[in-house]
Each structure stands twice: as structure tokens, then as C-alpha cells.
Motif scaffolding. Structure first.
Motif, short mmCIF file in Angstrom:
data_model
loop_
_atom_site.label_atom_id
_atom_site.label_comp_id
_atom_site.label_asym_id
_atom_site.label_seq_id
_atom_site.Cartn_x
_atom_site.Cartn_y
_atom_site.Cartn_z
N PHE A 194 67.36 -23.46 -141.83
CA PHE A 194 67.44 -24.62 -142.50
C PHE A 194 68.74 -24.65 -142.69
O PHE A 194 70.01 -23.61 -142.69
CB PHE A 194 66.67 -24.99 -143.46
N ASP A 225 71.18 -20.28 -150.69
CA ASP A 225 69.97 -20.53 -150.24
C ASP A 225 70.00 -20.62 -148.71
O ASP A 225 70.76 -21.74 -148.14
CB ASP A 225 69.36 -21.49 -150.82
N ASP A 236 63.75 -16.94 -145.40
CA ASP A 236 64.41 -17.61 -146.49
C ASP A 236 64.86 -16.90 -147.75
O ASP A 236 63.81 -16.02 -148.23
CB ASP A 236 63.06 -18.76 -146.56
N THR A 238 67.05 -16.67 -151.59
CA THR A 238 68.18 -17.47 -152.39
C THR A 238 68.68 -16.62 -153.42
O THR A 238 67.93 -15.53 -154.11
CB THR A 238 67.43 -18.49 -153.23
N GLU A 329 60.06 -18.75 -155.45
CA GLU A 329 61.45 -19.15 -155.76
C GLU A 329 61.59 -20.28 -156.91
O GLU A 329 61.89 -21.61 -156.69
CB GLU A 329 61.73 -20.06 -154.58
N GLU A 343 64.93 -16.52 -154.88
CA GLU A 343 63.80 -16.43 -154.17
C GLU A 343 63.93 -15.27 -153.17
O GLU A 343 64.78 -14.86 -152.57
CB GLU A 343 64.17 -17.87 -153.02
ZN ZN Z 1 65.25 -20.78 -149.65
#
Ligand code: ZN
Ligand code: ZN
Length: 367
Positions: A194, A225, A236, A238, A329, A343
């Protein structure tokens, strides 16, 4: 990956639950999951060949751009390269198969498209909306998938250590993101999961602060993140770092979020509901007087998509099952002041969970 086994599992559910005798799979991550095809135009059609069990016929419809790729990638389904829109080709094929009740993925198909397909199928065939059929299979990861996800998590974690060196006062958030994304590509990532979040100073109070042209200040938090895609699977993570030595207030905020994150992880085990996990994080932050600054859910599933079921949120009755891969997270966001989020990705095991993200969660102070 054993695509045929996946299609078989799905087919059993189709007949059992929905009473449909065919399914149009249009959501591309679901198409990929069921037959291996990674192109941007493809529809997988499943039809019941009749008999007592769902004797599935599976065909992947695509267009001329993907002739070679589809033949290389797809297994467990025949490949049909048509001249028309793959959906119309698939509909025509289902008509030939005498499908009567054709399921479609209601969350992923526009009303206009439904009308086109209904016309192509013609009476007496009926379109039947289905929801989350393939997503429910995808929620429980196979061993091979967990290893792919682990590799994506490790790649991203390695990037974090390197990108820390680029974070200095005066450097723009966008430059940090650019460094990170460039390094990700060099390390073999197919892309980012992302848009990378680098949110510094008061912008760290934005839960989704995309990297901006703002220079990083000499104090305040910086939230990073980000995630990478490797072999189709997302990661993913963070971390929040502090510019300069943390004030007492900053140290307290960070400790509260870390406590909440660890409390939620401690709750992750088979049989617990996702709501219990969310509540573990939420009540920690409430006790610290920060409950109202935790404005999002505690986590989400990750796999071929960055956000997929289950949602780790209030009011969700979904029970955790070994093989689920989720994020934990929690975060707090104080308008005008700043925010903290931490996260990790975890996989649900037989006895609890394993944290996949190896990166330290001690508060890192950057001078
Ligand atoms: Zn994230
Ligand atoms: Zn996430």
C-alpha cells in the motif's frame, strides 16, 4: 500451491450452502488463489458437472494479452482465450453447461455488469449473489502461504533497519518513503502492499498520513507504516520512532500503546473471538486514559490482499483459527500533538500465536 484442492473445497461449500450449480469468480485475488492466474483480466467459472458431488468443471477466461502467461500459470482449470470480454465468454460457457443458478461475488461486481451477465446467461438461469465464499477459504493460510508471508515480513523488517539511517531533521517524509521503496525493489519486492506512510510531528496524529513534502522536525514522533509484496503475498508493519530524546509524556504514550499491543497479542489464540483481541488493546488504552484516541480497529487479516478477513474489531464474532494471519496495530492519535502506532503480523498457531515481525519494539530515539 494445490489449486485443485482449493477448488474442490470451494465446490463442496457451494453445493452445501448456497444451492448454486455454478460460480463466476471475478475478484482477481480470488481468481489467483483458485487457479494461479496473476493477470489483470481473468474470470474463473466453475460449473457443477452433475451427479451426487459437485463434479467441478473449472475454466479460466482471459484475453489475447495473457495467452502465454495464462497457460504457464494456471493449473486445475482449462484456459480459454476469447475474443470478447472474459465475463461474457464465461457466461456463454456456463449457458452451454446448462447452469441454472449462477453464483457471483456480490461485493465485487457492479450492478451494470450483473445486468450484462444476466442477459448473456438468458432464462431460465438465475444470478445468485454470494458473499465472501473464497475469502473464507483464504482466511486460513496453508503452510506454504505462511512461509511466503514470513518472507515478505522479513524483507520489510530488514528495510526498516536501513531506512532509520535516512531519518534526520530536515529530510522530507517523501524522501524517507522513496528510500524505503527503492530499497524494497532492490531487495526483490514486487511492489509495496500500500502507499507508504511516513507521518512526522503533528502529522503523526493522522492514522493514515501518507508521506508528504513536510520536512521532519528535530522533535516529535515519526510513524512508519509500510509493507511489501513478495510472490503475491503482502506484509504490513508499523513502528513509531522519536526525534530527539523522548519527553516524559512521549515515553508514557509510547509505553501505553506498546502495553496495549502486547496485551492484544497475548490474547491471540484459537477459539477466542476477534472482538476479545480488540478489547484487550482497547481496555489497556482506556485504563491509561487514552481510549478515545484509539480511533480504529485493532487489526486485519493479511494475505494476497493487504486488508482481508478477519477484521479484528469490536462486535465481530469471528473466532480465531490456526493458520489465520492478522495484524495487531493499536494506536493513539492526539490532534495537534502527535500519535503512536505499533503493528506486528502474527500467525495463529495450535496453542496461541507466533509473532512474525522480528523488529524491536523498544522506543528508538533518533538524534
Ligand atoms: Zn500497516
Ligand atoms: Zn495494517
Amino acid at each position: 500451491m494445490d489449486y485443485q484442492a482449493r477448488v474442490h473445497k470451494l465446490a463442496e461449500r457451494l453445493r452445501g450452502k448456497r444451492g448454486v450449480d455454478a460460480l463466476l469468480v471475478t475478484h482477481l485475488p480470488n481468481v489467483r488463489y483458485l487457479c494461479g492466474f496473476t493477470g489483470s483480466a481473468g474470470v474463473l467459472a466453475l460449473a457443477d458437472g452433475g451427479g451426487h458431488s459437485f463434479a467441478t468443471q473449472a475454466a479460466l477466461f482471459t484475453d489475447g494479452r495473457y495467452t502465454t502467461q495464462a497457460r504457464e500459470e494456471v493449473s486445475g482449470a482449462r484456459v480459454v482465450v476469447g475474443k470478447r470480454n472474459p465475463l461474457l465468454e464465461a457466461s456463454a460457457w456456463l449457458k452451454q453447461q446448462r447452469a441454472r443458478r449462477v453464483g457471483f461475488e456480490a461485493e465485487h461486481m457492479s450492478f451494470a455488469t450483473q445486468r450484462h451477465i444476466a442477459a448473456a446467461l438468458a432464462k431460465p438461469a438465475k444470478l445468485v449473489p454470494t458473499s465472501g465464499l473464497v475469502e473464507r477459504l483464504r482466511m486460513i493460510k496453508e503452510r506454504e502461504e505462511i512461509e511466503q508471508i514470513r518472507a515478505a515480513v522479513l524483507l520489510a523488517s530488514g528495510l526498516f533497519d536501513r531506512v532509520l539511517r535516512t531519518i534526520r531533521p530536515g529530510v522530507r517524509e517523501a524522501d524517507v518513503a522513496a528510500e524505503l521503496e527503492h530499497a524494497a525493489r532492490r531487495d526483490g519486492a514486487e511492489g509495496m502492499s500500500f502507499e507508504t506512510i511516513v507521518a512526522s510531528g503533528s502529522r503523526s496524529a493522522l492514522p493514515h498520513g501518507k508521506a508528504s513534502a513536510q520536512p521532519i522536525q528535530a522533535n516529535g514522533f515519526v510513524i512508519l507504516d509500510f509493507g511489501v509484496i513478495l510472490a503475491g503475498y503482502c506484509s504490513d508493519m508499523t513502528r513509531t520512532v522519536c526525534m530527539g530524546s523522548p519527553s516524559k509524556r512521549q515515553a508514557e504514550l509510547y509505553a501505553a500503546v506498546l502495553g496495549a499491543q502486547e496485551a492484544a497479542i497475548a490474547r491471540v489464540s484459537p477459539g477466542r473471538t476477534v472482538a476479545e483481541v480488540d478489547q484487550a488493546a482497547r481496555s489497556r488504552l482506556q485504563k491509561a486514559g487514552l481510549g478515545r484516541y484509539f480511533t480504529h480497529s485493532t487489526g486485519h487479516g493479511v494475505g494476497l490482499e493487504i486488508h482481508e478477513p478477519p477484521r479484528i474489531a469490536k462486535g465481530q464474532a469471528e473466532k480465531l483459527v490456526p493458520g489465520m494471519v492478522i495484524t495487531i496495530e493499536p494506536g493513539v492519535y492526539l490532534p495537534g500533538e502527535g500519535g503512536v502506532r505499533i503493528e506486528d503480523m502474527v500467525v495463529v498457531t495450535q496453542s496461541g500465536c507466533e509473532v512474525l515481525t522480528p523488529t524491536t519494539k523498544e522506543l528508538i530515539a533518533l538524534e
